[in-house]
Design an enzyme around this catalytic site. Structure first.
Site, PDB file in Angstrom:
ATOM      1  CD  GLU A 341      -3.411   0.058   1.738  1.00  0.00           C
ATOM      2  OE1 GLU A 341      -4.428   0.727   1.749  1.00  0.00           O
ATOM      3  OE2 GLU A 341      -3.336  -1.020   2.334  1.00  0.00           O
ATOM      4  CD  GLU A 610      -4.506  -0.762   9.203  1.00  0.00           C
ATOM      5  OE1 GLU A 610      -3.703  -1.711   9.099  1.00  0.00           O
ATOM      6  OE2 GLU A 610      -5.175  -0.333   8.249  1.00  0.00           O
TER       7      GLU A 610
HETATM    8  C1  BGC Z   1      -5.508   2.248   4.685  1.00  0.00           C
HETATM    9  C2  BGC Z   1      -6.196   3.232   5.575  1.00  0.00           C
HETATM   10  C3  BGC Z   1      -7.055   4.005   4.619  1.00  0.00           C
HETATM   11  C4  BGC Z   1      -8.111   3.019   4.229  1.00  0.00           C
HETATM   12  C5  BGC Z   1      -9.293   3.526   3.530  1.00  0.00           C
HETATM   13  C6  BGC Z   1      -6.552   1.272   4.268  1.00  0.00           C
HETATM   14  O1  BGC Z   1      -6.106   0.179   3.609  1.00  0.00           O
HETATM   15  O2  BGC Z   1      -4.395   1.679   5.248  1.00  0.00           O
HETATM   16  O3  BGC Z   1      -5.518   3.820   6.554  1.00  0.00           O
HETATM   17  O4  BGC Z   1      -7.514   5.222   5.029  1.00  0.00           O
HETATM   18  O5  BGC Z   1      -7.553   1.923   3.568  1.00  0.00           O
HETATM   19  O6  BGC Z   1     -10.310   3.172   4.289  1.00  0.00           O
END
Ligand code: BGC
Length: 721
Positions: A341, A610
């Site tokens: 990501e 997270e």
């Molecule tokens: C990210 C989040 C992001 C989200 C969207 C995730 O995979 O890591 O922090 O805001 O996707 O909902």
């Protein structure tokens, strides 16, 4: 820029994954006065003159909205020149190509471009003569020792490979997106040495750096040609103490290095990793942990904020927040630095930006990124969920796309620089003009895609969400969240417009219509903590005290637990203390059990997680799929500690005048908050003593000091109360 006269060059018919190195040799017959190299590429590059690295920008040219903005770096290379010179520039995939994770289900249009380079070297001789060397068909190119490279992949290098140069070919590719470097460069910032080296129960050789970080490994060794060093990275160990990488998802995140003969040192040149642990999968005999170190990378930015308390766990939390900011301010503000990501999620960016602007001077960092937000904004006004947008190019919804208003406003508040608002005003106006074109309700924002209160914990007891995807979202109303953020964005446009001398009367009328419609539609059904918090924070109720009391009661009734997700959490403590529930705010902050800020600390966290329960009390994981241990969103609580616990507030934008209203709590013996504002250093310290609370306040500007409800105005100076 002279680079406009150069041509894009590439390697003809390159079929392997090897990263190309472009080369040009030239002589300098006369003494040189100046030598400037302009360079960029469709990937990331490293340039060398006569075997020495040019500049110290790691992962140049950085990440921007490439199709519209590609930064060109200019380096002074005079001191590297000799009579006979070899300029070599290696170009790897970087963020430009093959950065789309499989989960996005989208193809980056630039996915399969070949590696391309464009450069111009301008020489001025002492006698005034000038010479320019441009990339063209006169350059050569060869496969380099880097045989595989990618941001998510890591790097493979084979140092036994010998180059075989062939002529480079010119390729027709646009140049109108080339712009001079805007952002601060990414540099190597510090070195972390191994804290421990051990065998896991599974027999893996693991090195622990004691700190989750963003960067790469660097090592030195003696080897026979062909011997291998293979290294995997991980953020945490599993409950049995074994190496754990499943949370990286499709990001391979490894280094595979084939040695050349003799003494050598290496570090990956075109990637970065998020890790605390390294597993040595294969190494030449005799290799030890002392030969390896971790190098921390982030964008160049000056530290401006410090927090310290009498509680070691709280201090660890403050440290974790700093490390997550460092690890996620790597050229762009990212959600996380490790899994497949590492994108510029607009929601995460705005959620953390208040804390981010206090802890570091991030003016240049955000000036560049906001220019990418403008470039990425769709012509009908929508703002993508990630910027740069090359991946998931779709609107971000409430609280995500609103980064377009919230971040410039925060930069104005922290630094007092109106140019952030001037630069973004059109984009903000376009954004709020877009919302009514998609909303299903007049004067509200309803019926649209949003991530909700992402990761909130407020599903009613016994309720099982229909899908995994839904289980990641909270129970708060999407329509309420979007409408609240719509009101906020319009309100920011009004305030920005007034400062810029615009006529904002239409927006004022719109804002009062939104507020009325909101009260009517949602006023009677403010159920979740986040619904209450947003309603309070954006001033969308006539009875804020009643609502805040209800919020505090709701928190107490569910066992002093927060249930808010990414959207509600940043404002939760602020709204509690704003309406007299500071003790509840402190209880949430000091809570050591799940869910709460000190729970991950009790599990040994060295960065923000997270999920509050990324590692559960029994040592198992929340999940493999979406479990980052370096996600700064909940680190936004630092802004409450600076602004409320320490009490440092701007009375005027940029702290040109300040207000210092600390909120001590007897569960903590002392707290010190230090903020280097653009007007100088503010320090707020409090400590419980036998005779009461001692307050020490230093301020560089006229300040309103509020202690125990008593207001005094003081001039610049040091004070003791
Ligand atoms: C990210 C989040 C992001 C989200 C969207 C995730 O995979 O890591 O922090 O805001 O996707 O909902």
């Amino acid at each position: 820029m002279l680079i406009q006269n150069a041509s894009w060059i590439t390697m003809d018919g390159a079929a392997s994954t090897a990263v190309p190195v472009f080369r040009r040799t030239f002589s300098c017959g006369k003494p040189i006065r100046t030598a400037i190299l302009e360079v960029t590429c469709d990937g990331v590059y490293e340039a060398q003159m006569n075997g020495r690295r040019i500049g110290n920008f790691i992962l140049a040219p950085g990440w921007t909205e490439y199709r519209k903005r590609l930064q060109v770096q200019a380096y002074d290379v005079k001191d590297l020149l000799k009579e006979e010179n070899t300029l070599e520039i290696t170009v790897a995939n970087g963020w430009y190509r093959r950065t789309n994770a499989p989960w996005t289900g989208t193809k980056n249009p630039d996915e399969f471009l070949p590696a391309m380079l464009i450069a111009a070297l301008h020489l001025t001789m002492e006698d005034g003569a000038e010479e320019t060397i441009l990339t063209d068909g006169g350059w050569e190119v060869s496969e380099s020792t880097v045989t595989l490279s990618g941001i998510f992949i890591g790097e493979d290098a084979d140092m036994t490979r010998k180059p075989a140069f062939v002529p480079a070919v010119v390729r027709d590719y646009p140049k109108d997106m080339l712009i001079p470097q805007e952002g601060p460069e990414v540099h190597e910032q510090e070195t972390v040495w191994p804290r421990a080296s051990f065998r896991t129960p599974r027999g893996e050789w693991v090195i622990d750096f004691g700190q989750n970080l963003t960067g790469y490994m660097a090592f030195e060794l003696d080897a026979r040609a062909g011997e291998r060093l293979s290294i995997s990275t991980a953020e945490v160990l599993d409950k049995d103490g074994n190496f754990y990488t499943a949370n990286y998802r499709s990001a391979r995140s490894q280094l595979h290095y084939i040695c050349r003969e003799g003494h050598q040192s290496y570090k990956p040149r075109f990637t970065f990793f998020g890790f605390r642990y390294l597993r040595i999968d294969e190494a030449p005999e005799g290799f030890t942990a002392e030969q390896i170190r971790a190098v921390v990378l982030h964008s160049e930015m000056r530290r401006t904020g410090w927090l310290e308390s009498s509680d070691p766990m709280l201090n660890q939390l403050f440290s974790n927040i700093i490390w997550s900011q460092k690890g996620n301010y790597l050229d762009i503000p990212t959600d996380c630095p490790q899994r497949d990501e590492r994108y510029g999620w607009t929601g995460d960016g705005q959620i953390f930006c208040r804390a981010g602007t206090l802890q570091y001077d991030v003016r240049q960092f955000f000036r560049k990124w906001l220019a990418d937000v403008r470039a990425a904004q769709h012509e009908n006004g929508w703002v993508p969920e990630v910027v740069p947008s090359l991946t998931a190019y779709k609107p971000g919804g409430g609280a995500w796309s609103d980064a377009v208003t919230i971040i410039p406003w925060q930069l104005y508040e922290t630094y007092g620089d109106i140019s952030f608002l001037a630069d973004m005003y059109d984009a903000m106006e376009k954004w709020i003009a877009y919302i009514p074109t998609v909303s299903t309700t007049k004067d509200l924002w309803t019926g649209c895609w949003t991530y909700g209160d992402w990761l909130a914990l407020d599903w009613p007891e016994g309720y099982v969400p229909a899908t995994i995807e839904l289980s990641k979202r909270g129970y708060s109303s999407d329509d309420l969240i979007c409408s609240a953020f719509y009101a906020n964005s319009v309100n920011i446009v009004i305030r920005a417009g007034r400062l810029l001398g615009k006529d904002v009367s239409e927006y004022e009328a719109l804002h009062s219509r939104i507020v009325s419609a909101y009260k009517e539609r949602f006023g009677g059904c403010l159920n979740t903590q986040t619904e209450k918090v947003l309603t309070l924070h954006f001033n969308l109720t006539d009875e804020p005290q009643v609502l805040a009391d209800a919020l505090a009661e709701q928190i107490r009734n569910c066992g002093m637990k927060l249930q808010t997700g990414l959207v509600g959490t940043p404002y939760l403590l602020h709204e509690l203390s704003r309406y007299g529930h500071t003790d509840t705010a402190w209880s949430l902050l000091l809570r050591k059990e799940y869910p709460g800020w000190l729970y991950p600390v009790s599990r040994g966290a060295t960065t923000m997680w997270e999920h509050w329960d990324g590692i559960k009390p029994d040592g198992t994981f929340w999940d493999d799929d979406m479990n980052s241990y370096n996600h700064y969103a909940y680190g936004s609580v630092a802004d409450w500690v600076f602004g409320v616990a320490g009490g440092i507030q701007p009375a005027e934008a940029g702290y040109a005048r300040a207000r210092i209203a600390p909120h001590p709590d007897p569960r903590l013996n002392s707290l010190c908050a230090v903020l280097d504002t653009v007007h100088g250093r503010i320090r707020s310290f409090w400590k419980y003593t036998d005779s009461g609370i001692r307050y020490e306040i230093d301020t560089p500007v006229r300040t309103e000091v509020v202690l125990n409800g008593k207001i005094r105005t003081v001039e610049k100076g040091k004070y003791l109360f």
